[in-house]
Design a protein around this motif. Sequence first.
Motif, short mmCIF file in Angstrom:
data_model
loop_
_atom_site.label_atom_id
_atom_site.label_comp_id
_atom_site.label_asym_id
_atom_site.label_seq_id
_atom_site.Cartn_x
_atom_site.Cartn_y
_atom_site.Cartn_z
N ALA A 18 0.77 -1.18 -0.11
CA ALA A 18 -0.07 -0.10 0.00
C ALA A 18 0.82 1.26 -0.10
O ALA A 18 2.11 1.38 0.32
CB ALA A 18 -0.69 0.01 1.20
N LEU A 19 0.20 2.20 -0.58
CA LEU A 19 0.95 3.70 -0.51
C LEU A 19 0.50 4.03 0.72
O LEU A 19 -0.41 3.84 1.35
CB LEU A 19 0.21 4.64 -1.49
CG LEU A 19 0.89 5.86 -1.75
CD1 LEU A 19 2.26 6.09 -1.78
CD2 LEU A 19 -0.09 6.74 -2.54
N MET A 20 1.69 4.77 1.57
CA MET A 20 1.64 5.21 2.91
C MET A 20 1.77 6.81 2.93
O MET A 20 2.50 7.17 2.04
CB MET A 20 2.35 4.65 4.00
CG MET A 20 2.15 2.94 3.72
SD MET A 20 0.57 2.35 4.60
CE MET A 20 1.10 1.14 5.19
N LEU A 21 1.45 7.44 3.93
CA LEU A 21 1.82 8.91 4.07
C LEU A 21 2.37 9.03 5.57
O LEU A 21 1.48 8.73 6.55
CB LEU A 21 0.59 9.96 3.89
CG LEU A 21 0.84 11.24 4.12
CD1 LEU A 21 2.13 11.84 3.16
CD2 LEU A 21 -0.28 12.30 3.98
N ASP A 22 3.43 9.27 5.67
CA ASP A 22 4.03 9.45 7.09
C ASP A 22 3.74 10.70 7.72
O ASP A 22 4.45 11.63 7.01
CB ASP A 22 5.57 9.17 7.12
CG ASP A 22 6.39 9.00 8.41
OD1 ASP A 22 5.77 9.37 9.28
OD2 ASP A 22 7.37 8.38 8.67
#
Length: 181
Positions: A18-22
């Motif tokens: 999955a694409l994640m945003l930290d």
Amino acid sequence: MLKPNNSWMWYYDQKHDALMLDLGEEMIFRVSIPTKNLVPCAFTRSVFTVDDASTYQTYLEGVSSLDLPAPRKVEIALNAVAANRFHKPMMPKSWFFKDLKNAHCPSEGDVVTLYTEDGQANFLVIENNGNASLCMSAEVEAVNLNNAKQMQFCDTIKVMNDRMEAFEAHVEMPVSFALVG
């Protein structure tokens, strides 16, 4: 409300596929876009840009009139930013929605209503390409497109603009009474 800052980072997590945003401070947001719908640059670590922050604000303002809890508004706004930046182009799938005589030509960040065989649902407009718009479901409950297909919260679909109606928020006005006598 969650405020963007220059330490936020987009990255692809292979373990979770999955694409994640930290978001910093040990907070990670998992984007709802399926991997198969991501453009190649989504697999490279990149900063959450000033343009991303501006787009996030546009979407957050767009969904402000929806009857959703604040965390759900942030969730749809962040997913919409990811879709705006990393979603592969799609062909319209307008046949799921009724053609309207007085269609609405939406802008990015507008909420629109689309009508299916089973009822109506609200969608956030991610981008308008002239005749069609990439939209994201703003309904917490599943939206039945037909007997075999449903859309979940934050799922995307491209729809011809002649299927869209401007969203009208239903605001309850307080009733005031004058005491006479």
